[in-house]
Scaffold this motif. Structure first.
Motif, PDB file in Angstrom:
ATOM      1  N   GLU A   1      -1.447   5.200   1.059  1.00  0.00           N
ATOM      2  CA  GLU A   1      -2.167   6.197   1.836  1.00  0.00           C
ATOM      3  C   GLU A   1      -1.335   7.047   2.708  1.00  0.00           C
ATOM      4  O   GLU A   1      -1.254   8.603   2.685  1.00  0.00           O
ATOM      5  N   PHE A   2      -0.320   6.948   3.331  1.00  0.00           N
ATOM      6  CA  PHE A   2       0.677   7.312   4.120  1.00  0.00           C
ATOM      7  C   PHE A   2       1.688   7.869   3.678  1.00  0.00           C
ATOM      8  O   PHE A   2       2.182   8.869   3.936  1.00  0.00           O
ATOM      9  N   PHE A   3       2.299   7.168   2.915  1.00  0.00           N
ATOM     10  CA  PHE A   3       3.749   7.573   2.290  1.00  0.00           C
ATOM     11  C   PHE A   3       3.542   7.944   0.757  1.00  0.00           C
ATOM     12  O   PHE A   3       4.632   8.474   0.144  1.00  0.00           O
ATOM     13  N   GLY A   4       2.438   7.820   0.049  1.00  0.00           N
ATOM     14  CA  GLY A   4       2.317   8.195  -1.469  1.00  0.00           C
ATOM     15  C   GLY A   4       1.831   7.085  -2.033  1.00  0.00           C
ATOM     16  O   GLY A   4       2.364   5.862  -1.939  1.00  0.00           O
ATOM     17  N   SER A   5       1.237   7.180  -3.254  1.00  0.00           N
ATOM     18  CA  SER A   5       0.810   6.082  -4.134  1.00  0.00           C
ATOM     19  C   SER A   5       1.842   5.278  -4.719  1.00  0.00           C
ATOM     20  O   SER A   5       1.352   4.108  -5.390  1.00  0.00           O
TER      21      SER A   5
ATOM     22  N   ASP B   1       7.300 -10.038   7.733  1.00  0.00           N
ATOM     23  CA  ASP B   1       8.020  -8.740   7.868  1.00  0.00           C
ATOM     24  C   ASP B   1       7.417  -8.107   6.586  1.00  0.00           C
ATOM     25  O   ASP B   1       7.472  -8.585   5.369  1.00  0.00           O
ATOM     26  N   VAL B   2       7.184  -6.864   6.853  1.00  0.00           N
ATOM     27  CA  VAL B   2       6.634  -5.893   5.598  1.00  0.00           C
ATOM     28  C   VAL B   2       7.797  -4.913   5.424  1.00  0.00           C
ATOM     29  O   VAL B   2       8.212  -4.123   6.102  1.00  0.00           O
ATOM     30  N   GLN B   3       8.168  -4.763   4.007  1.00  0.00           N
ATOM     31  CA  GLN B   3       8.988  -3.785   3.658  1.00  0.00           C
ATOM     32  C   GLN B   3       8.594  -2.794   2.524  1.00  0.00           C
ATOM     33  O   GLN B   3       7.206  -3.210   1.952  1.00  0.00           O
ATOM     34  N   ILE B   4       8.629  -1.613   2.583  1.00  0.00           N
ATOM     35  CA  ILE B   4       7.960  -0.531   1.720  1.00  0.00           C
ATOM     36  C   ILE B   4       9.243  -0.175   0.794  1.00  0.00           C
ATOM     37  O   ILE B   4      10.371  -0.117   1.178  1.00  0.00           O
ATOM     38  N   SER B   5       9.085   0.277  -0.481  1.00  0.00           N
ATOM     39  CA  SER B   5      10.016   1.115  -1.511  1.00  0.00           C
ATOM     40  C   SER B   5      10.393   1.961  -0.530  1.00  0.00           C
ATOM     41  O   SER B   5       9.424   2.730  -0.241  1.00  0.00           O
ATOM     42  N   CYS B   6      11.497   2.793  -0.665  1.00  0.00           N
ATOM     43  CA  CYS B   6      11.958   3.882   0.191  1.00  0.00           C
ATOM     44  C   CYS B   6      11.078   5.094  -0.445  1.00  0.00           C
ATOM     45  O   CYS B   6      11.284   5.501  -1.785  1.00  0.00           O
ATOM     46  N   PRO B   7      10.354   5.842   0.337  1.00  0.00           N
ATOM     47  CA  PRO B   7       9.569   6.918  -0.399  1.00  0.00           C
ATOM     48  C   PRO B   7      10.426   8.293  -0.538  1.00  0.00           C
ATOM     49  O   PRO B   7       9.995   9.022  -1.290  1.00  0.00           O
ATOM     50  N   PHE B   8      11.646   8.113  -0.314  1.00  0.00           N
ATOM     51  CA  PHE B   8      12.409   9.265  -0.142  1.00  0.00           C
ATOM     52  C   PHE B   8      13.314   9.253  -1.557  1.00  0.00           C
ATOM     53  O   PHE B   8      13.694  10.253  -2.258  1.00  0.00           O
TER      54      PHE B   8
ATOM     55  N   GLY C   1      17.294   0.599  -1.326  1.00  0.00           N
ATOM     56  CA  GLY C   1      15.834   0.814  -2.049  1.00  0.00           C
ATOM     57  C   GLY C   1      14.486   0.386  -1.129  1.00  0.00           C
ATOM     58  O   GLY C   1      13.322   0.892  -1.568  1.00  0.00           O
ATOM     59  N   TRP C   2      14.872  -0.265  -0.080  1.00  0.00           N
ATOM     60  CA  TRP C   2      13.583  -0.784   0.673  1.00  0.00           C
ATOM     61  C   TRP C   2      13.968  -0.669   2.166  1.00  0.00           C
ATOM     62  O   TRP C   2      15.004  -0.332   2.607  1.00  0.00           O
ATOM     63  N   ILE C   3      12.768  -0.264   2.828  1.00  0.00           N
ATOM     64  CA  ILE C   3      12.776   0.021   4.238  1.00  0.00           C
ATOM     65  C   ILE C   3      11.734  -0.960   4.988  1.00  0.00           C
ATOM     66  O   ILE C   3      10.767  -1.169   4.730  1.00  0.00           O
ATOM     67  N   GLU C   4      12.347  -1.718   5.951  1.00  0.00           N
ATOM     68  CA  GLU C   4      11.631  -2.835   6.832  1.00  0.00           C
ATOM     69  C   GLU C   4      10.838  -1.909   7.738  1.00  0.00           C
ATOM     70  O   GLU C   4      11.327  -1.199   8.691  1.00  0.00           O
ATOM     71  N   LEU C   5       9.504  -1.977   7.783  1.00  0.00           N
ATOM     72  CA  LEU C   5       8.770  -1.183   8.324  1.00  0.00           C
ATOM     73  C   LEU C   5       7.923  -1.785   9.637  1.00  0.00           C
ATOM     74  O   LEU C   5       7.301  -1.196  10.560  1.00  0.00           O
TER      75      LEU C   5
END
Length: 370
Positions: free
Chosen positions: A260-264, A283-290, A303-307
């Motif tokens: 919801e914050f970075f995109g579906s 630890d949670v990583q998200i795929s890079c939204p950029f 390709g991933w960002i630890e958040l």
């Protein structure tokens, strides 16, 4: 009022002089009130010239007419009265009521053909804006907002969160302590909170489960300042406690929040980690939204960002709360917690390379986000 018709004195006794100057005072007040009715700057100037003009001022003319014909012994009395009359005239000139009936002075007329004055509107600071957006995501999932003090005791900041004295994990959260606390027991000593987690304990002490809160706020750590670190920063944490809460609930909650914050299109993945107050922890990583996971400078081409960090609430934490809220029995309830740094998310979202810019107060920097 004409300057002609200088009144004549009918004598030089004290009573005669008092009557003559009383008449002059009435003339001063009458001419002042007449100018007040006009209520313009021109009227003020005419009144000044009428009485205090250097060449033709009425005060000067009356003074010369009366003093020339006065005997020597009466001139002192006349001079004293003239010296008292002049301040009365000057007091009218500084009276604020001159233009009380005139909305606008003639010299300040407004040219309606000119463009109006533009007043710049303020805007949320990028940190505050990011924090509000993140909190709003969890509020839409039914979380309430928890608040607590920035100056905490050692007990709430460390001990009740399963950081016993001497625990190695305390070294990673070296903080700023309040002076002159050495005589107090360690658990009562005051310090600047290193995370917003103490609010979780305070909330559980005040209300029984179920609990779903999201906590935002400023935290402090004794970190050396550089491009990505600051002794002051902001966190958002969350706590969910109820019956039958599982790690799957934690994963689903965070995956939904990140989308919801970075995109579906954003994906999440979890790696084992350690936090004293959660077990198991991750630890949670998200795929890079950029770059969509392809690799770019912001994700260091991985390709991933630890958040953020998260985990299931350690039963030992519930044990610290049970003294005030017996309902937190780890055999009957469970919960999860998570936390993330707002500053890092704001820097990533807005392309800010130096965290100190967020605290500089430089309007040239901040106006970019207006």
């Amino acid at each position: 009022m004409s300057q002609e018709g200088i009144p004549q004195l009918d004598g030089y006794s004290e009573d005669a002089l008092d009557r003559a100057f009383a008449e002059l005072e009435k003339e001063v007040d009458a001419s002042a009130l007449e100018a007040t009715k006009r209520g313009t700057s021109d009227a003020v100037e005419e009144f000044r010239l009428l009485w205090l003009g250097r060449k033709q001022g009425r005060l000067k003319q009356v003074s010369e007419a009366w003093l020339k014909s006065a005997p020597v012994e009466a001139r002192k009395s006349i001079g004293l009265r003239f010296n008292a009359l002049k301040p009365r005239i000057e007091s009218w000139l500084v009276w604020e009521g001159w233009t009380s009936t005139q909305p606008t002075l003639d010299a300040e007329a407004i040219d309606v053909t000119l463009p109006g004055t533009h007043r710049a509107l303020g805007a949320e600071h990028p940190l505050i804006k990011t924090m509000h957006e993140m909190v709003a995501v969890f509020q839409r999932m039914g979380y309430s907002v928890g608040v607590g003090p920035e100056v905490e005791t050692d007990y709430y900041n460390f001990e009740s969160l399963n950081f016993p004295p001497g625990h190695p994990a305390r070294d990673t959260q070296d903080t700023l302590v309040v002076a002159n606390q050495d005589r107090k027991p360690l658990r009562d000593r005051l310090l600047m909170r290193t995370h917003t987690s103490p609010v979780q304990i305070r909330t559980m002490e005040q209300q029984p489960p179920p609990v779903r809160i999201v906590i935002r706020g400023k935290v402090h750590r004794n970190d050396a300042a550089d491009a990505t670190h600051s002794p002051i920063f902001h966190q958002i944490e969350g706590l969910c406690v109820d019956t039958n809460i599982t790690f799957s609930d934690l994963k689903g909650t965070l995956d939904h929040a990140m989308k919801e914050f970075f995109g579906s299109s954003v994906k999440t993945r979890f790696f084992p980690s350690f936090f004293p107050f959660t077990e198991p922890s991750a630890d949670v990583q998200i795929s890079c939204p950029f770059c969509g996971g392809k690799g770019c400078r912001k994700c260091k081409y991985s390709g991933w960002i630890e958040l953020l960090g998260c985990g299931m609430v350690d039963p030992a934490v519930f044990g610290f709360v049970q003294g005030k809220q017996p309902a937190y029995d780890p055999k009957k309830i469970s919960g999860f917690a998570f936390g993330m740094g707002v500053d890092r998310i704001a820097m990533m979202k807005y392309g800010i390379s130096d965290i100190s810019l967020l605290y500089s107060g430089d309007a040239r920097f901040l106006e970019q986000f207006a």
